[in-house]
Design a protein around this motif. Structure first.
Motif, short mmCIF file in Angstrom:
data_model
loop_
_atom_site.label_atom_id
_atom_site.label_comp_id
_atom_site.label_asym_id
_atom_site.label_seq_id
_atom_site.Cartn_x
_atom_site.Cartn_y
_atom_site.Cartn_z
N GLU A 223 -8.70 -0.94 -1.26
CA GLU A 223 -7.92 -1.48 -2.38
C GLU A 223 -7.35 -0.37 -3.26
N ARG A 224 -7.98 0.79 -3.29
CA ARG A 224 -7.49 1.87 -4.14
C ARG A 224 -6.14 2.41 -3.68
N SER B 120 -13.32 -2.36 -1.62
CA SER B 120 -12.88 -1.45 -2.67
C SER B 120 -12.33 -0.15 -2.12
N SER B 121 -12.81 0.28 -0.95
CA SER B 121 -12.37 1.57 -0.43
C SER B 121 -10.91 1.55 0.00
N LYS C 180 -3.71 0.41 -2.83
CA LYS C 180 -2.67 -0.57 -3.14
C LYS C 180 -1.70 -0.05 -4.18
N SER D 4 -2.39 0.03 -7.96
CA SER D 4 -3.84 -0.20 -8.07
C SER D 4 -4.36 0.50 -9.31
N SER D 5 -5.28 -0.15 -10.01
CA SER D 5 -5.88 0.46 -11.20
C SER D 5 -7.07 1.34 -10.86
N GLN D 6 -7.48 1.33 -9.56
CA GLN D 6 -8.66 2.11 -9.19
C GLN D 6 -8.29 3.58 -9.01
N TYR E 257 -16.24 5.06 -2.34
CA TYR E 257 -16.25 3.68 -2.81
C TYR E 257 -17.09 2.75 -1.93
N SER F 158 -12.22 8.08 0.67
CA SER F 158 -12.34 6.84 -0.07
C SER F 158 -13.53 6.03 0.40
N TYR G 49 0.85 -1.19 0.00
CA TYR G 49 0.00 0.00 0.00
C TYR G 49 0.88 1.24 0.00
#
Length: 376
Positions: free
Chosen positions: A368-369, A365-366, A371, A374-376, A360, A356, A345
């Motif tokens: 994971e962004r 998902s909130s 990481k 991350s692609s988010q 999200y 977040s 992270y």
């Protein structure tokens, strides 16, 4: 959902909040069907047959064991399912029972008395009672079948007023029971910070030194009986925005945790968390998941309504880094970052984290962004 339906749902939501009576008020009025603003198409009925996951039991950690043994059990539980029951925790049984009884008494007092505390401001004031939305569904609100009485014990800033101002409005017996429970849980929380820190292999004092952990926010949840329990949820699936959370609950049940099948979500099942009399339930939150560099698991959980007759009561106390400056960064502990396991992270501020969650939602998902890559 059509625009007219969204408009009708929004109007129904306004009317519900203006009643200031909560879900308990609906039950008191004698409703026999669930109003549309509570309907959840994905709400699951309680399992009708036992599956391998349903047979899984949340680990129990006896804190009277020698410390190395207790740490080993906590490490195993926090790495696997992210939840464990703590027994022999040092909180007097009478203190725990009195707090749960006080929480129930607040929600079951006459409508006029509890409505005086009704507020939709999530962070304002010392106390607030309301039914907060679970989420938006196609632009319309989705309410849980749950009322919450939230008590903020701190931290206090200039302009917040007296910390105990709101609690002082409660009957003395309830106020004293909840205060005493909070004092007892503060001691338990400090002990748990040390045990979790040892479970990470960084020494008993490391987490406390890094972030000075406090339990400021207490949520006393009340899940009324429902005439159609399979059509609502007490809370949608979510992870906690905490370092860790400590939960006291009565014997009604309804809490479930998610067990993943292949790690990608396929074959995931929901497991009932059967209450253990006298135990405190501890779960890893998103902040600890990040700080541990994914050594410990923050697991999605939810509440389903089990009864058409009995209300469920629980008290959650959220332990978090205390008095962090808005520019302070959260991220994996440096000693848990190695060439073999680089930081998973990026560092982020607490306002970023809160933003977040709002954007999200309160599920995986909130977090994971944040990481790395991350692609988010």
């Amino acid at each position: 959902m059509a625009a007219a339906e969204v408009h009708d749902a929004a109007a129904a939501l306004v009317a519900f909040h203006e009643s200031r009576a909560g879900v308990r008020g609906l039950v008191e009025s004698g409703v026999t069907t669930v109003p549309p603003i509570f309907l959840t198409p994905t709400a699951p009925p309680p399992p009708q047959q036992e599956s391998p996951a349903a047979a899984f039991a949340i680990p129990v950690v006896d804190l009277s064991l020698p410390r190395p043994d207790a740490v080993a059990l906590i490490r195993a539980a926090a790495r696997s399912c992210g939840f464990f029951h703590a027994t022999n925790h040092g909180v007097p049984a009478g203190t725990l029972a009195a707090a749960v009884s006080a929480a129930r008494a607040f929600h079951e007092q006459p409508r006029a008395a509890r409505s005086a505390f009704y507020s939709l401001e999530p962070g304002g004031g010392a106390v607030a009672y309301s039914t907060l939305p679970n989420a938006q569904r196609a632009g319309a609100p989705l309410l849980p079948w749950r009322d919450s009485f939230r008590i903020r014990f701190g931290p206090w800033e200039e302009g917040d007023g007296e910390p105990e101002l709101g609690l002082g409005r409660l009957p003395a017996a309830w106020r004293d029971a909840l205060r005493e429970y909070h004092r007892a849980l503060a001691g338990f929380g400090k002990e748990m910070v040390g045990l979790l820190s040892e479970a990470l292999g960084v020494g008993a004092e490391r987490l406390e030194e890094a972030m000075r952990v406090e339990g400021w926010l207490m949520a006393c949840h009340y899940y009324p009986p429902c005439p159609e329990p399979a059509r609502v949820v007490g809370s949608l699936e979510h992870t906690d925005p905490s370092l860790f959370t400590v939960l006291a609950q009565d014997g009604i049940g309804g809490l479930q945790v998610r067990r993943d099948g292949d790690g990608d979500g396929d074959g995931a099942e929901w497991v009932d968390v059967a209450p253990v009399p006298g135990a405190l339930l501890v779960n890893v939150g998103d902040v600890l998941k990040v700080v541990s560099n994914d050594e410990l698991k923050s697991v999605e959980h939810r509440v389903v309504i089990k009864s058409t007759q009995d209300a469920r009561v629980s008290i959650a106390l959220f332990f978090n880094p205390a008095n962090r400056d808005k520019s302070d960064l959260l991220g994996p502990l440096p000693e848990l970052v190695t060439p073999e396991k680089p930081a998973l992270y990026r560092s982020f501020t607490l306002p970023e984290f809160i933003s977040s969650r709002r954007e999200y939602g309160h599920s995986r998902s909130s977090i994971e962004r944040f990481k790395v890559n991350s692609s988010q």
